[in-house]
Design a protein around this motif. Structure first.
Motif, PDB file in Angstrom:
ATOM      1  N   CYS A  52       0.873  -1.169   0.089  1.00  0.00           N
ATOM      2  CA  CYS A  52      -0.079  -0.051   0.073  1.00  0.00           C
ATOM      3  C   CYS A  52       0.872   1.345   0.132  1.00  0.00           C
ATOM      4  CB  CYS A  52      -1.008  -0.064   1.178  1.00  0.00           C
ATOM      5  SG  CYS A  52      -2.085  -1.401   1.317  1.00  0.00           S
ATOM      6  N   ILE A  53       1.639   1.253  -0.719  1.00  0.00           N
ATOM      7  CA  ILE A  53       2.737   2.495  -0.971  1.00  0.00           C
ATOM      8  C   ILE A  53       2.327   3.686  -1.127  1.00  0.00           C
ATOM      9  CG2 ILE A  53       4.855   3.302  -1.889  1.00  0.00           C
ATOM     10  CD1 ILE A  53       5.484   1.086   0.001  1.00  0.00           C
ATOM     11  N   ARG A  54       1.222   3.499  -1.959  1.00  0.00           N
ATOM     12  CA  ARG A  54       0.669   4.828  -2.533  1.00  0.00           C
ATOM     13  C   ARG A  54      -0.127   5.720  -1.513  1.00  0.00           C
ATOM     14  NH1 ARG A  54       0.026   1.207  -6.530  1.00  0.00           N
ATOM     15  NH2 ARG A  54       0.692   1.632  -8.751  1.00  0.00           N
ATOM     16  N   HIS A  55      -0.460   4.985  -0.517  1.00  0.00           N
ATOM     17  CA  HIS A  55      -1.224   5.849   0.507  1.00  0.00           C
ATOM     18  C   HIS A  55      -0.524   6.018   1.914  1.00  0.00           C
ATOM     19  CE1 HIS A  55      -4.731   4.449  -1.754  1.00  0.00           C
ATOM     20  NE2 HIS A  55      -4.378   3.065  -1.691  1.00  0.00           N
ATOM     21  N   ALA A  56       0.854   5.661   1.802  1.00  0.00           N
ATOM     22  CA  ALA A  56       1.629   5.722   2.986  1.00  0.00           C
ATOM     23  C   ALA A  56       2.371   6.952   3.039  1.00  0.00           C
ATOM     24  CB  ALA A  56       2.951   4.649   3.086  1.00  0.00           C
ATOM     25  N   SER A  57       2.475   7.672   4.443  1.00  0.00           N
ATOM     26  CA  SER A  57       3.171   8.740   4.673  1.00  0.00           C
ATOM     27  C   SER A  57       4.717   8.633   4.912  1.00  0.00           C
ATOM     28  CB  SER A  57       2.662   9.502   5.832  1.00  0.00           C
ATOM     29  OG  SER A  57       1.324   9.992   5.724  1.00  0.00           O
ATOM     30  N   LEU A  58       4.982   7.362   5.505  1.00  0.00           N
ATOM     31  CA  LEU A  58       6.320   7.160   5.816  1.00  0.00           C
ATOM     32  C   LEU A  58       6.446   5.605   5.651  1.00  0.00           C
ATOM     33  CD1 LEU A  58       9.216   7.730   6.896  1.00  0.00           C
ATOM     34  CD2 LEU A  58       8.287   7.229   9.130  1.00  0.00           C
ATOM     35  N   VAL A  59       7.548   5.269   4.729  1.00  0.00           N
ATOM     36  CA  VAL A  59       7.691   3.991   4.527  1.00  0.00           C
ATOM     37  C   VAL A  59       9.285   3.730   4.935  1.00  0.00           C
ATOM     38  CG1 VAL A  59       8.117   2.093   2.857  1.00  0.00           C
ATOM     39  CG2 VAL A  59       6.354   3.887   2.464  1.00  0.00           C
ATOM     40  N   VAL A  60       9.541   2.608   5.621  1.00  0.00           N
ATOM     41  CA  VAL A  60      10.635   1.985   5.890  1.00  0.00           C
ATOM     42  C   VAL A  60      11.035   0.805   5.311  1.00  0.00           C
ATOM     43  CG1 VAL A  60      12.294   1.064   7.522  1.00  0.00           C
ATOM     44  CG2 VAL A  60      10.490   2.959   8.221  1.00  0.00           C
ATOM     45  N   GLU A  61      12.315   0.959   4.395  1.00  0.00           N
ATOM     46  CA  GLU A  61      12.771  -0.397   3.576  1.00  0.00           C
ATOM     47  C   GLU A  61      13.993  -0.783   4.220  1.00  0.00           C
ATOM     48  OE1 GLU A  61      13.727  -1.016  -1.200  1.00  0.00           O
ATOM     49  OE2 GLU A  61      14.389   1.062  -0.115  1.00  0.00           O
ATOM     50  N   LEU A  62      13.957  -2.030   4.650  1.00  0.00           N
ATOM     51  CA  LEU A  62      15.008  -2.873   5.021  1.00  0.00           C
ATOM     52  C   LEU A  62      15.640  -3.477   3.876  1.00  0.00           C
ATOM     53  CD1 LEU A  62      13.343  -4.165   8.243  1.00  0.00           C
ATOM     54  CD2 LEU A  62      14.701  -2.071   8.094  1.00  0.00           C
ATOM     55  N   GLY A  63      16.986  -3.424   3.688  1.00  0.00           N
ATOM     56  CA  GLY A  63      17.908  -3.879   2.742  1.00  0.00           C
ATOM     57  C   GLY A  63      17.393  -3.585   1.099  1.00  0.00           C
ATOM     58  N   PRO A  64      17.524  -2.328   0.957  1.00  0.00           N
ATOM     59  CA  PRO A  64      17.117  -1.871  -0.294  1.00  0.00           C
ATOM     60  C   PRO A  64      18.181  -2.190  -1.601  1.00  0.00           C
ATOM     61  CG  PRO A  64      18.136  -0.166   0.828  1.00  0.00           C
ATOM     62  CD  PRO A  64      17.940  -1.314   1.707  1.00  0.00           C
ATOM     63  N   GLY A  65      19.394  -2.814  -1.047  1.00  0.00           N
ATOM     64  CA  GLY A  65      20.448  -3.046  -1.956  1.00  0.00           C
ATOM     65  C   GLY A  65      20.906  -2.148  -2.929  1.00  0.00           C
ATOM     66  N   THR A  66      20.791  -2.212  -4.250  1.00  0.00           N
ATOM     67  CA  THR A  66      21.201  -1.309  -5.224  1.00  0.00           C
ATOM     68  C   THR A  66      20.034  -0.270  -5.646  1.00  0.00           C
ATOM     69  OG1 THR A  66      21.009  -2.651  -7.123  1.00  0.00           O
ATOM     70  CG2 THR A  66      23.215  -2.749  -6.103  1.00  0.00           C
ATOM     71  N   GLY A  67      18.777  -0.520  -4.839  1.00  0.00           N
ATOM     72  CA  GLY A  67      17.710   0.525  -5.110  1.00  0.00           C
ATOM     73  C   GLY A  67      16.737   0.295  -6.243  1.00  0.00           C
ATOM     74  N   GLY A  68      16.408  -0.872  -6.630  1.00  0.00           N
ATOM     75  CA  GLY A  68      15.480  -1.265  -7.738  1.00  0.00           C
ATOM     76  C   GLY A  68      14.045  -0.922  -7.162  1.00  0.00           C
TER      77      GLY A  68
END
Length: 202
Positions: A52-68
């Motif tokens: 539900c990324i389109r509705h989030a105010s703050l997202v935490v990403e763990l382990g993004p790697g190179t960013g895809g």
């Protein structure tokens, strides 16, 4: 026309550097990198929808790697939203910090310190925590610490979404989080499973 060509060349060069960095990171620390191949666009689209990324105010990403997946989420996020990406590999952090989007905050650190990093960055509890880190290759105790830290960082109603090749995260989470919702993305190498938990409102 020249500017378009140069931009295209720059994007291709950046993509090449990202793929090379991903491979180098995997070879140096296979226990920290989930796959030898970056995520497919099909996986990225499913992740955006599942979390539900389109509705989030703050997202935490763990382990993004190179960013895809980072780039895919930034494209889907609201203009006023923020993305905190926590990465343990310094080379990946250096690469991600070149991204010009002001909504992106990249921090070097371990996923088990997500609460401390949120506090240091003066950020509120996130709407969703997305994890691509390979729970199947890390010690059980560390996996449980990360899951506990993620759950404690979420507010009531918050989401935890882990995309994994194996089901270790579901087994580790069973006592604390209960049964997840599970989706499968076949159009990725390797095929990827999505495990999703929502923190109870009460």
């Amino acid at each position: 026309m020249n500017s378009v060509n140069k931009e295209g060349e720059l994007n291709l060069k950046s993509a090449g550097r990202g793929s090379l960095a991903f491979l180098q990171g995997f070879l140096r620390h296979p226990e920290q990198v989930a796959s030898i191949i970056p995520s497919s666009r099909f996986l990225e689209r499913r992740l955006v929808d599942c979390a539900c990324i389109r509705h989030a105010s703050l997202v935490v990403e763990l382990g993004p790697g190179t960013g895809g997946t980072t780039q895919a989420m930034l494209k889907a996020m609201r203009p006023d939203a923020k993305l905190l990406s926590i990465e343990i590999t310094p080379e990946f952090v250096e690469l991600l910090r070149r991204h010009p989007d002001p909504r992106l905050n990249v921090q070097l650190g371990s996923a088990e310190h997500v609460r401390e990093i949120l506090h240091q960055q003066q950020l509120p509890p996130p709407d969703v925590v997305v994890s691509g880190i390979p729970f199947s290759t890390m010690p059980l105790t560390m996996g449980r610490r990360i899951i506990g830290a993620v759950w404690d960082s979420l507010p009531p109603g918050g989401l935890f979404v882990a995309y994994q090749v194996r089901d270790r995260v579901a087994l580790l989470s069973r006592k604390l989080l209960g049964q997840p919702e599970v989706e499968l993305e076949l159009f990725n190498v390797p095929p990827m499973r999505f495990f999703r938990w929502r923190k109870p409102e009460a």
